[in-house]
Design a protein around this motif. Structure first.
Motif, PDB file in Angstrom:
ATOM      1  N   LYS A   1     -77.548  15.529 -27.979  1.00 13.90           N
ATOM      2  CA  LYS A   1     -78.915  15.054 -27.702  1.00 13.90           C
ATOM      3  C   LYS A   1     -79.686  15.936 -26.703  1.00 13.90           C
ATOM      4  O   LYS A   1     -80.828  16.281 -26.925  1.00 13.90           O
ATOM      5  N   ASP A   2     -79.001  16.303 -25.582  1.00 15.12           N
ATOM      6  CA  ASP A   2     -79.737  17.064 -24.566  1.00 15.12           C
ATOM      7  C   ASP A   2     -79.347  18.555 -24.575  1.00 15.12           C
ATOM      8  O   ASP A   2     -79.334  19.220 -23.547  1.00 15.12           O
ATOM      9  N   ASN A   3     -79.070  19.066 -25.763  1.00 15.41           N
ATOM     10  CA  ASN A   3     -78.636  20.472 -25.872  1.00 15.41           C
ATOM     11  C   ASN A   3     -79.610  21.462 -25.248  1.00 15.41           C
ATOM     12  O   ASN A   3     -79.203  22.462 -24.663  1.00 15.41           O
ATOM     13  N   LEU A   4     -80.908  21.160 -25.398  1.00 18.98           N
ATOM     14  CA  LEU A   4     -81.918  22.117 -24.929  1.00 18.98           C
ATOM     15  C   LEU A   4     -81.878  22.320 -23.414  1.00 18.98           C
ATOM     16  O   LEU A   4     -82.244  23.379 -22.916  1.00 18.98           O
ATOM     17  N   SER A   5     -81.385  21.312 -22.709  1.00 12.49           N
ATOM     18  CA  SER A   5     -81.359  21.465 -21.246  1.00 12.49           C
ATOM     19  C   SER A   5     -79.987  21.942 -20.756  1.00 12.49           C
ATOM     20  O   SER A   5     -79.768  22.095 -19.559  1.00 12.49           O
ATOM     21  N   ARG A   6     -79.080  22.197 -21.685  1.00 15.29           N
ATOM     22  CA  ARG A   6     -77.744  22.635 -21.258  1.00 15.29           C
ATOM     23  C   ARG A   6     -77.723  24.138 -21.005  1.00 15.29           C
ATOM     24  O   ARG A   6     -78.479  24.889 -21.624  1.00 15.29           O
ATOM     25  N   GLY A   7     -76.822  24.544 -20.127  1.00 14.53           N
ATOM     26  CA  GLY A   7     -76.670  25.982 -19.841  1.00 14.53           C
ATOM     27  C   GLY A   7     -75.984  26.683 -21.000  1.00 14.53           C
ATOM     28  O   GLY A   7     -75.357  26.040 -21.848  1.00 14.53           O
ATOM     29  N   PHE A   8     -76.084  28.018 -21.034  1.00 10.34           N
ATOM     30  CA  PHE A   8     -75.549  28.787 -22.157  1.00 10.34           C
ATOM     31  C   PHE A   8     -74.038  28.584 -22.350  1.00 10.34           C
ATOM     32  O   PHE A   8     -73.566  28.398 -23.469  1.00 10.34           O
ATOM     33  N   VAL A   9     -73.287  28.603 -21.233  1.00  9.71           N
ATOM     34  CA  VAL A   9     -71.823  28.518 -21.345  1.00  9.71           C
ATOM     35  C   VAL A   9     -71.426  27.189 -21.998  1.00  9.71           C
ATOM     36  O   VAL A   9     -70.615  27.150 -22.937  1.00  9.71           O
ATOM     37  N   ASP A  10     -72.062  26.133 -21.549  1.00 11.52           N
ATOM     38  CA  ASP A  10     -71.787  24.803 -22.080  1.00 11.52           C
ATOM     39  C   ASP A  10     -72.135  24.736 -23.572  1.00 11.52           C
ATOM     40  O   ASP A  10     -71.373  24.224 -24.406  1.00 11.52           O
ATOM     41  N   LEU A  11     -73.293  25.284 -23.891  1.00 14.25           N
ATOM     42  CA  LEU A  11     -73.781  25.278 -25.274  1.00 14.25           C
ATOM     43  C   LEU A  11     -72.808  26.047 -26.195  1.00 14.25           C
ATOM     44  O   LEU A  11     -72.398  25.557 -27.248  1.00 14.25           O
ATOM     45  N   ALA A  12     -72.431  27.255 -25.745  1.00 12.64           N
ATOM     46  CA  ALA A  12     -71.568  28.109 -26.568  1.00 12.64           C
ATOM     47  C   ALA A  12     -70.187  27.475 -26.746  1.00 12.64           C
ATOM     48  O   ALA A  12     -69.601  27.529 -27.832  1.00 12.64           O
ATOM     49  N   GLU A  13     -69.683  26.861 -25.675  1.00  9.35           N
ATOM     50  CA  GLU A  13     -68.335  26.288 -25.755  1.00  9.35           C
ATOM     51  C   GLU A  13     -68.267  25.038 -26.634  1.00  9.35           C
ATOM     52  O   GLU A  13     -67.196  24.648 -27.072  1.00  9.35           O
ATOM     53  N   HIS A  14     -69.415  24.433 -26.888  1.00 12.05           N
ATOM     54  CA  HIS A  14     -69.402  23.205 -27.701  1.00 12.05           C
ATOM     55  C   HIS A  14     -69.991  23.388 -29.095  1.00 12.05           C
ATOM     56  O   HIS A  14     -70.177  22.428 -29.812  1.00 12.05           O
ATOM     57  N   ARG A  15     -70.298  24.648 -29.455  1.00 11.72           N
ATOM     58  CA  ARG A  15     -70.801  24.875 -30.814  1.00 11.72           C
ATOM     59  C   ARG A  15     -69.629  24.923 -31.790  1.00 11.72           C
ATOM     60  O   ARG A  15     -68.641  25.585 -31.542  1.00 11.72           O
ATOM     61  N   TYR A  16     -69.748  24.183 -32.862  1.00 13.02           N
ATOM     62  CA  TYR A  16     -68.759  24.211 -33.944  1.00 13.02           C
ATOM     63  C   TYR A  16     -69.495  24.333 -35.266  1.00 13.02           C
ATOM     64  O   TYR A  16     -70.638  23.856 -35.379  1.00 13.02           O
TER      65      TYR A  16
END
Ligand SMILES: Cc1cc2nc3c(=O)[nH]c(=O)nc-3n(C[C@H](O)[C@H](O)[C@H](O)COP(=O)(O)O)c2cc1C
Length: 341
Positions: free
Chosen positions: A164-179
């Protein structure tokens, strides 16, 4: 005066330019031939028995089994052919790696097999046919395997609320949770969201900023279905609402030495697209577009792709369903791929 300077004086300019071009073409052809030979010398074949190439084939088949395990329409008893391949590669890996019990790919094999056994046992499905495909020691080791102790493989369920709040997440968090997500909700994907994705992807670097990448956005369900039918690597999934085809315009390149650059630039652009899609809360899966001649011809005809473009990859796009099973696609450890010089 050097030999080159003397030749330049004697030979007329047009002939000199012609000679230089011919030399460039010959050097290019030699480099192309050497590259192709090197590739053929080293890629992983069915009959390869060395550790690295057995690992390659094992990773491929583990992923095929993971795809079956992560399928919304999970089918008891699926994958006999893949299981036989996994068994064959694990036996080969036992011979190729004296430390195979700690080999990450071997452990992934046990882990994915463990999930396969567990899911079937839960359904009360008789696995004696699958069991016969494995040496008893591997089948038993998979049974006893405790993924939480070591390496995990297989599938897990991802909830869309976590995006839901992907846009406000930092890059590391975003990259680590992409599947890679292969099953989507039925809602249409808003064009304005896709436009934002394209906007940020335009920031992708490219050789000399020549920006060769082109993107085809396909939303006609008939065309998406036909394109994926030709592609062949998305069988058994519902047609995604959007399919992107990333291509490279060959006219952006200047000599044969740049013949691989379309794929480098297109690959970088594709990764930007994947991260931008993730940031804007859209689900996606990259899909192979390294086509045979027949696939290439049919895809060009279907989507009207000009001769001067190379397909690089497809990306299936949709909205996250409330929850969706995904493949774990376990990664190697950085130290296994980094060489410090
Ligand atoms: C160039 C490329 C081609 C791929 N082709 C396919 C494909 O044809 N079918 C498929 O289901 N997944 C395909 N994938 C997705 C990979 O299986 C997936 O990215 C990989 O297992 C890593 O998992 P992750 O994306 O969840 O991190 C492809 C990925 C890439 C980068």
């Amino acid at each position: 005066m050097t030999m080159k300077q003397m030749m330049k004086r004697i030979i007329p300019t047009t002939a000199w330019v012609g000679l230089r071009n011919l030399k460039g073409r010959l050097c290019g052809a030699r480099a192309e031939g050497a590259q192709s030979k090197r590739f053929k010398r080293w890629y992983s074949r069915d009959e390869s028995t060395d550790k690295t190439r057995v690992e390659t084939r094992l990773a491929f088949d583990i992923h095929r089994l993971e795809k079956g395990l992560s399928h919304v329409g999970f089918r008891d008893g699926f994958g006999k052919g893949v299981l036989a391949e996994i068994s064959k590669r694990m036996v080969l890996l036992e011979k190729a790696d004296s430390n195979y019990e700690k080999n990450p790919l071997y452990l992934q094999g046990l882990a994915v097999l463990h999930e396969y056994q567990h899911r079937h046992e839960e359904d009360g499905y008789d696995l004696s046919e699958a069991k016969c495909l494995f040496p008893a020691r591997i089948w038993e080791a998979a049974h006893e395997y405790r993924p939480e102790d070591s390496i995990e493989a297989g599938s897990f369920v991802m909830n869309s609320s976590s995006k839901k709040d992907n846009l406000s997440r930092g890059f590391v968090d975003l990259a680590e949770h992409r599947y890679s997500v292969r099953e989507y909700s039925s809602e249409p994907v808003p064009q304005e969201l896709l436009d934002k994705v394209y906007e940020v992807s335009m920031k992708t670097p490219s050789v000399c900023n020549r920006q060769a990448t082109r993107v085809y956005q396909i939303t006609d369900p008939g065309k998406v279905a036909e394109a994926l039918e030709i592609q062949g690597g998305f069988k058994g999934y519902a047609v995604p609402p959007v399919l992107l085809l990333v291509t490279s315009d060959i006219r952006a390149f200047m000599n044969n030495g740049e013949r691989n650059e379309p794929f480098v630039d297109g690959g970088l652009f594709s990764m930007s697209l994947l991260y931008a899609l993730e940031a804007y809360g859209l689900a996606a899966c990259p899909l192979n577009a390294m086509f045979s001649l027949d696939q290439d011809r049919r895809t060009r005809e279907l989507l009207d792709i000009p001769d001067y473009e190379f397909p690089v990859m497809y990306i299936a796009v949709g909205n996250f369903p409330e929850s969706v099973p995904v493949c774990r696609s376990t990664r190697r450890l950085p130290e296994s791929i980094i060489t410090r010089i």
